[in-house]
Design a protein around this motif. Structure first.
Motif, PDB file in Angstrom:
ATOM      1  N   VAL A 122     -32.039  18.451 -10.007  1.00  0.00           N
ATOM      2  CA  VAL A 122     -30.911  18.493  -8.848  1.00  0.00           C
ATOM      3  C   VAL A 122     -31.030  17.265  -7.858  1.00  0.00           C
ATOM      4  N   MET A 123     -32.384  16.658  -7.899  1.00  0.00           N
ATOM      5  CA  MET A 123     -32.550  15.599  -7.135  1.00  0.00           C
ATOM      6  C   MET A 123     -31.885  14.415  -7.536  1.00  0.00           C
ATOM      7  N   ILE A 170     -16.323  36.088  -2.933  1.00  0.00           N
ATOM      8  CA  ILE A 170     -17.000  36.520  -1.840  1.00  0.00           C
ATOM      9  C   ILE A 170     -18.306  36.737  -1.850  1.00  0.00           C
ATOM     10  N   GLY A 171     -19.018  37.494  -2.713  1.00  0.00           N
ATOM     11  CA  GLY A 171     -20.415  37.728  -2.978  1.00  0.00           C
ATOM     12  C   GLY A 171     -21.222  36.529  -3.081  1.00  0.00           C
ATOM     13  N   SER A 172     -20.449  35.771  -4.005  1.00  0.00           N
ATOM     14  CA  SER A 172     -21.168  34.441  -4.379  1.00  0.00           C
ATOM     15  C   SER A 172     -21.297  33.565  -3.198  1.00  0.00           C
ATOM     16  N   ALA A 173     -20.196  33.604  -2.478  1.00  0.00           N
ATOM     17  CA  ALA A 173     -20.251  32.418  -1.206  1.00  0.00           C
ATOM     18  C   ALA A 173     -21.330  32.978  -0.219  1.00  0.00           C
ATOM     19  N   ILE A 174     -21.196  34.054  -0.059  1.00  0.00           N
ATOM     20  CA  ILE A 174     -22.198  34.645   1.114  1.00  0.00           C
ATOM     21  C   ILE A 174     -23.704  34.346   0.533  1.00  0.00           C
ATOM     22  N   TRP A 175     -24.113  34.645  -0.764  1.00  0.00           N
ATOM     23  CA  TRP A 175     -25.344  34.351  -1.081  1.00  0.00           C
ATOM     24  C   TRP A 175     -25.640  32.854  -1.260  1.00  0.00           C
ATOM     25  N   ASN A 176     -24.857  32.042  -1.680  1.00  0.00           N
ATOM     26  CA  ASN A 176     -24.908  30.665  -1.779  1.00  0.00           C
ATOM     27  C   ASN A 176     -25.143  29.872  -0.264  1.00  0.00           C
ATOM     28  N   LEU A 177     -24.406  30.548   0.649  1.00  0.00           N
ATOM     29  CA  LEU A 177     -24.310  30.088   2.202  1.00  0.00           C
ATOM     30  C   LEU A 177     -25.784  30.540   2.468  1.00  0.00           C
ATOM     31  N   GLY A 178     -25.912  31.590   2.524  1.00  0.00           N
ATOM     32  CA  GLY A 178     -27.605  32.022   2.961  1.00  0.00           C
ATOM     33  C   GLY A 178     -28.645  31.100   2.455  1.00  0.00           C
ATOM     34  N   MET A 179     -28.569  30.716   1.212  1.00  0.00           N
ATOM     35  CA  MET A 179     -29.712  30.205   0.555  1.00  0.00           C
ATOM     36  C   MET A 179     -29.434  28.615   0.844  1.00  0.00           C
ATOM     37  N   LEU A 180     -28.099  28.088   0.889  1.00  0.00           N
ATOM     38  CA  LEU A 180     -28.055  26.711   1.386  1.00  0.00           C
ATOM     39  C   LEU A 180     -28.676  26.480   2.917  1.00  0.00           C
ATOM     40  N   TYR A 181     -28.009  27.409   3.647  1.00  0.00           N
ATOM     41  CA  TYR A 181     -28.650  27.221   4.982  1.00  0.00           C
ATOM     42  C   TYR A 181     -29.983  27.323   5.216  1.00  0.00           C
ATOM     43  N   ALA A 182     -30.658  28.251   4.533  1.00  0.00           N
ATOM     44  CA  ALA A 182     -31.986  28.282   4.642  1.00  0.00           C
ATOM     45  C   ALA A 182     -32.874  27.027   4.221  1.00  0.00           C
ATOM     46  N   GLY A 183     -32.199  26.278   3.258  1.00  0.00           N
ATOM     47  CA  GLY A 183     -32.875  25.116   2.615  1.00  0.00           C
ATOM     48  C   GLY A 183     -32.724  24.007   3.820  1.00  0.00           C
ATOM     49  N   TYR A 184     -31.329  24.039   4.304  1.00  0.00           N
ATOM     50  CA  TYR A 184     -31.088  22.959   5.455  1.00  0.00           C
ATOM     51  C   TYR A 184     -31.915  23.257   6.423  1.00  0.00           C
ATOM     52  N   GLN A 185     -32.252  24.634   7.205  1.00  0.00           N
ATOM     53  CA  GLN A 185     -32.895  24.622   8.204  1.00  0.00           C
ATOM     54  C   GLN A 185     -34.582  24.425   7.979  1.00  0.00           C
ATOM     55  N   LEU A 186     -34.875  24.742   6.625  1.00  0.00           N
ATOM     56  CA  LEU A 186     -36.278  24.383   6.581  1.00  0.00           C
ATOM     57  C   LEU A 186     -36.831  23.117   5.987  1.00  0.00           C
ATOM     58  N   ASN A 187     -35.684  22.240   5.731  1.00  0.00           N
ATOM     59  CA  ASN A 187     -35.846  20.939   5.159  1.00  0.00           C
ATOM     60  C   ASN A 187     -36.964  20.456   4.792  1.00  0.00           C
ATOM     61  N   PHE A 247     -31.594  21.072   1.340  1.00  0.00           N
ATOM     62  CA  PHE A 247     -32.777  19.999   1.713  1.00  0.00           C
ATOM     63  C   PHE A 247     -31.806  19.007   1.544  1.00  0.00           C
ATOM     64  N   LEU A 248     -31.085  18.714   0.408  1.00  0.00           N
ATOM     65  CA  LEU A 248     -30.650  17.384   0.039  1.00  0.00           C
ATOM     66  C   LEU A 248     -29.369  17.226   1.116  1.00  0.00           C
ATOM     67  N   ALA A 249     -28.701  18.246   1.649  1.00  0.00           N
ATOM     68  CA  ALA A 249     -27.666  18.026   2.537  1.00  0.00           C
ATOM     69  C   ALA A 249     -28.280  17.587   3.842  1.00  0.00           C
ATOM     70  N   TYR A 250     -29.547  18.238   4.280  1.00  0.00           N
ATOM     71  CA  TYR A 250     -30.142  17.875   5.386  1.00  0.00           C
ATOM     72  C   TYR A 250     -30.475  16.442   5.350  1.00  0.00           C
ATOM     73  N   ARG A 251     -30.884  15.817   4.150  1.00  0.00           N
ATOM     74  CA  ARG A 251     -31.067  14.184   4.073  1.00  0.00           C
ATOM     75  C   ARG A 251     -29.766  13.303   3.907  1.00  0.00           C
ATOM     76  N   HIS A 252     -28.798  14.151   3.986  1.00  0.00           N
ATOM     77  CA  HIS A 252     -27.374  13.396   3.749  1.00  0.00           C
ATOM     78  C   HIS A 252     -27.351  12.844   2.478  1.00  0.00           C
ATOM     79  N   LEU A 253     -28.011  13.293   1.400  1.00  0.00           N
ATOM     80  CA  LEU A 253     -27.737  12.777   0.267  1.00  0.00           C
ATOM     81  C   LEU A 253     -26.675  13.520  -0.462  1.00  0.00           C
ATOM     82  N   ILE A 254     -26.210  14.779  -0.038  1.00  0.00           N
ATOM     83  CA  ILE A 254     -25.057  15.312  -0.546  1.00  0.00           C
ATOM     84  C   ILE A 254     -24.368  16.223   0.618  1.00  0.00           C
ATOM     85  N   GLY A 255     -23.016  16.644   0.661  1.00  0.00           N
ATOM     86  CA  GLY A 255     -22.511  17.368   1.908  1.00  0.00           C
ATOM     87  C   GLY A 255     -22.888  18.684   1.734  1.00  0.00           C
TER      88      GLY A 255
END
Length: 197
Positions: free
Chosen positions: A8-9, A141-158, A40-48
């Motif tokens: 992924v990196m 809808i289900g996938s978007a909700i799950w992915n948003l939650g996981m993505l946001y958690a990774g972004y916040q925890l950086n 985490f990568l989004a927080y680092r501005h490596l991907i959007g």
């Protein structure tokens, strides 16, 4: 897990697409690691952030359609015969079948947000030949909700994303329990409403 992180990196959105498509195609790849890492990568501005969400969700749809087609055209015997090569066994199918038989098509929506079930939920939908439009909408809808939650958690925890990856599973099981209770409550209200008619 280090190979997953490295992939992924190094490859960003392409890796997210491949891994999330495989996960929805019954390959047990933990999205609860992939999407927080994308955050985490989004927080680092490596991907959007939003491109990662869109790519991950579209990948889930692609993988889900493949799994649906396998369930529809191959059926349970085919899946049991060849599923062992990717670690899929009767217990996985029984779990997804149980959800689908008990709660019906809404399982596709809720199942996208439950670890383990989300990986295999498209198969019983294919077995039952669920209407494609509803399958796509619930999956999206289900996938978007799950992915948003996981993505946001990774972004916040950086900086602490690896700690999150190591400790997220107990919380996802709590989330799964909450979802089960919500589905049961919805189902009971629906049944009682039908009884009054």
């Amino acid at each position: 897990m280090s190979h997953l992180h490295l992939f992924v990196m190094q490859h960003g959105l392409l890796a997210i697409f491949v891994l999330m498509a495989l996960e929805s195609c019954c390959i047990p790849i933990p999205s609860e690691v992939v999407m927080p890492l994308a955050g985490f990568l989004a927080y680092r501005h490596l991907i959007g952030f939003w491109p990662a969400l869109i790519v991950g969700t579209i990948a889930n749809l692609v993988g889900s359609l493949i799994a649906y087609a396998i369930g529809d055209y191959g059926g349970r015997p085919f899946v049991l015969r060849y599923g062992r090569y990717i670690g899929l066994n009767a217990r996985h199918l029984d779990k997804a079948d149980h959800w689908f038989n008990r709660f019906g098509e809404v399982t596709v929506f809720f199942g996208r947000m439950v670890p383990a079930v989300r990986t295999f939920v498209s198969l019983p939908a294919g077995f039952a030949r669920m209407r494609m439009g509803r399958f796509l909408v619930f999956s999206l809808i289900g996938s978007a909700i799950w992915n948003l939650g996981m993505l946001y958690a990774g972004y916040q925890l950086n900086k602490n994303w690896q700690v999150f990856a190591d400790h997220v599973k107990p919380f996802t099981y709590v989330g799964a329990a909450i979802l089960v209770i919500a589905v049961i409550a919805f189902w009971m209200r629906r049944k009682s409403g039908q009884g009054l008619e």
